[in-house]
Write an enzyme that holds these catalytic residues in place. Structure first.
Site, PDB file in Angstrom:
ATOM      1  N   LYS A   9       0.825  -1.222   0.000  1.00  0.00           N
ATOM      2  CA  LYS A   9       0.000   0.000   0.000  1.00  0.00           C
ATOM      3  C   LYS A   9       0.854   1.264   0.000  1.00  0.00           C
ATOM      4  CE  LYS A   9      -3.918  -2.330   2.134  1.00  0.00           C
ATOM      5  NZ  LYS A   9      -5.040  -2.237   3.100  1.00  0.00           N
ATOM      6  N   PHE A  57     -15.583   3.859   6.687  1.00  0.00           N
ATOM      7  CA  PHE A  57     -14.195   4.191   6.354  1.00  0.00           C
ATOM      8  C   PHE A  57     -13.946   4.256   4.845  1.00  0.00           C
ATOM      9  CE2 PHE A  57     -14.317  -0.439   7.216  1.00  0.00           C
ATOM     10  CZ  PHE A  57     -13.835  -0.944   6.004  1.00  0.00           C
ATOM     11  N   ARG A  85      -2.947 -14.785   4.105  1.00  0.00           N
ATOM     12  CA  ARG A  85      -3.642 -14.064   5.183  1.00  0.00           C
ATOM     13  C   ARG A  85      -2.991 -14.354   6.538  1.00  0.00           C
ATOM     14  NH1 ARG A  85      -7.889 -11.091   3.656  1.00  0.00           N
ATOM     15  NH2 ARG A  85      -9.127 -11.205   5.556  1.00  0.00           N
ATOM     16  N   THR A  91      -6.192  -7.268  10.338  1.00  0.00           N
ATOM     17  CA  THR A  91      -6.316  -5.938   9.708  1.00  0.00           C
ATOM     18  C   THR A  91      -5.628  -4.862  10.550  1.00  0.00           C
ATOM     19  OG1 THR A  91      -8.440  -6.597   8.766  1.00  0.00           O
ATOM     20  CG2 THR A  91      -7.989  -4.231   8.853  1.00  0.00           C
ATOM     21  N   ARG A 102       1.926  -7.123   8.696  1.00  0.00           N
ATOM     22  CA  ARG A 102       1.241  -5.941   9.261  1.00  0.00           C
ATOM     23  C   ARG A 102       1.799  -5.590  10.646  1.00  0.00           C
ATOM     24  NH1 ARG A 102      -4.769  -7.587   7.082  1.00  0.00           N
ATOM     25  NH2 ARG A 102      -4.691  -6.380   5.150  1.00  0.00           N
ATOM     26  N   ASN A 112      -2.288  -0.172   6.770  1.00  0.00           N
ATOM     27  CA  ASN A 112      -1.794  -1.450   7.305  1.00  0.00           C
ATOM     28  C   ASN A 112      -0.836  -2.165   6.341  1.00  0.00           C
ATOM     29  OD1 ASN A 112      -3.647  -2.321   5.464  1.00  0.00           O
ATOM     30  ND2 ASN A 112      -4.889  -3.514   6.890  1.00  0.00           N
ATOM     31  N   HIS A 115      -2.299  -5.632   1.441  1.00  0.00           N
ATOM     32  CA  HIS A 115      -3.605  -6.255   1.189  1.00  0.00           C
ATOM     33  C   HIS A 115      -3.384  -7.694   0.756  1.00  0.00           C
ATOM     34  CE1 HIS A 115      -7.618  -6.831  -0.606  1.00  0.00           C
ATOM     35  NE2 HIS A 115      -6.977  -7.407  -1.608  1.00  0.00           N
ATOM     36  N   GLU A 126      -9.492 -10.017  -8.356  1.00  0.00           N
ATOM     37  CA  GLU A 126      -8.494  -8.984  -8.054  1.00  0.00           C
ATOM     38  C   GLU A 126      -7.245  -9.133  -8.938  1.00  0.00           C
ATOM     39  OE1 GLU A 126      -7.807  -9.174  -3.836  1.00  0.00           O
ATOM     40  OE2 GLU A 126      -9.808  -8.419  -3.368  1.00  0.00           O
TER      41      GLU A 126
HETATM   42  P1  CMP Z   1      -7.640  -4.500   2.917  1.00  0.00           P
HETATM   43  O1  CMP Z   1      -7.218  -5.889   3.174  1.00  0.00           O
HETATM   44  O2  CMP Z   1      -6.974  -3.775   1.826  1.00  0.00           O
HETATM   45  O3  CMP Z   1      -9.226  -4.449   2.636  1.00  0.00           O
HETATM   46  C1  CMP Z   1     -10.050  -3.386   3.020  1.00  0.00           C
HETATM   47  C2  CMP Z   1      -9.324  -2.329   3.774  1.00  0.00           C
HETATM   48  O4  CMP Z   1     -10.133  -1.427   4.481  1.00  0.00           O
HETATM   49  C3  CMP Z   1      -8.477  -2.981   4.850  1.00  0.00           C
HETATM   50  O5  CMP Z   1      -7.411  -3.665   4.260  1.00  0.00           O
HETATM   51  C4  CMP Z   1      -8.104  -1.797   5.704  1.00  0.00           C
HETATM   52  O6  CMP Z   1      -7.007  -1.072   5.179  1.00  0.00           O
HETATM   53  C5  CMP Z   1      -9.370  -0.952   5.575  1.00  0.00           C
HETATM   54  N1  CMP Z   1     -10.165  -1.061   6.795  1.00  0.00           N
HETATM   55  C6  CMP Z   1     -10.820  -2.135   7.239  1.00  0.00           C
HETATM   56  N2  CMP Z   1     -11.442  -1.859   8.401  1.00  0.00           N
HETATM   57  C7  CMP Z   1     -11.155  -0.565   8.677  1.00  0.00           C
HETATM   58  C8  CMP Z   1     -11.499   0.311   9.730  1.00  0.00           C
HETATM   59  N3  CMP Z   1     -12.279  -0.094  10.731  1.00  0.00           N
HETATM   60  N4  CMP Z   1     -11.039   1.573   9.689  1.00  0.00           N
HETATM   61  C9  CMP Z   1     -10.253   1.986   8.652  1.00  0.00           C
HETATM   62  N5  CMP Z   1      -9.888   1.188   7.630  1.00  0.00           N
HETATM   63  C10 CMP Z   1     -10.325  -0.063   7.644  1.00  0.00           C
END
Ligand code: CMP
Length: 138
Positions: A9, A57, A85, A91, A102, A112, A115, A126
């Site tokens: 990211k 978000f 994962r 996350t 992460r 984070n 992805h 994707e």
């Molecule tokens: P990703 O795996 O890219 O998929 C969706 C993204 O949304 C996730 O990683 C986070 O970066 C973001 N995300 C998920 N939950 C939250 C949250 N509660 N607040 C902010 N960002 C979030």
């Protein structure tokens, strides 16, 4: 399914952690099958994250994911989606296990660092989003 999509990211690319993240991915014994460096437009980010459209978000996520270069990757391994994962962790970096990507390099739930696709079906979608024709070429 042997493939998953990863994205390094904007926070990690900007702060110079791309190489370290790639190295950690290799530590976990994933094979890189494809890699790009690109910046998403707002529209591209909205399309990629359409599933999160109703989340509070979402606007911030779109702004962040289109704020700078990212590095999408196709990774290969047995059970790639599940295994990746595990390698990236939860996350929220504070909740991610020791040694996960992460935990090591994430800054916050949003920033984070990485992805990973959450299902085989989404991995296929994707991968085709960033690498059109990938599955036809293997
Ligand atoms: P990703 O795996 O890219 O998929 C969706 C993204 O949304 C996730 O990683 C986070 O970066 C973001 N995300 C998920 N939950 C939250 C949250 N509660 N607040 C902010 N960002 C979030």
């Amino acid at each position: 399914m042997e493939h998953t999509l990863a994205i390094i990211k904007p926070n990690a690319v900007k702060t110079g952690y791309t190489g370290r993240v790639l190295s950690r991915i290799e530590d976990f014994e994933f094979t890189m099958e494809a890699i790009r460096l690109l910046q998403l437009s707002t529209e591209d980010a909205e399309e990629f994250y359409a599933v999160h459209q109703q989340r509070p978000f979402f606007p911030s996520l779109i702004e962040f994911m289109s704020s700078g270069p990212i590095v999408p990757l196709v990774l290969q391994k047995t059970d790639a989606v599940t295994e990746f994962r595990k390698a990236i962790g939860a996350t929220d970096p504070e909740e991610a296990g020791e040694g996960t990507i992460r935990r090591l390099y994430g800054e916050s739930k949003e920033r984070n660092t990485i992805h990973g696709s959450d299902s085989n079906e989404n991995a296929r979608i994707e991968i085709e989003f960033f690498f059109p024709g990938f599955f036809a070429s293997i």
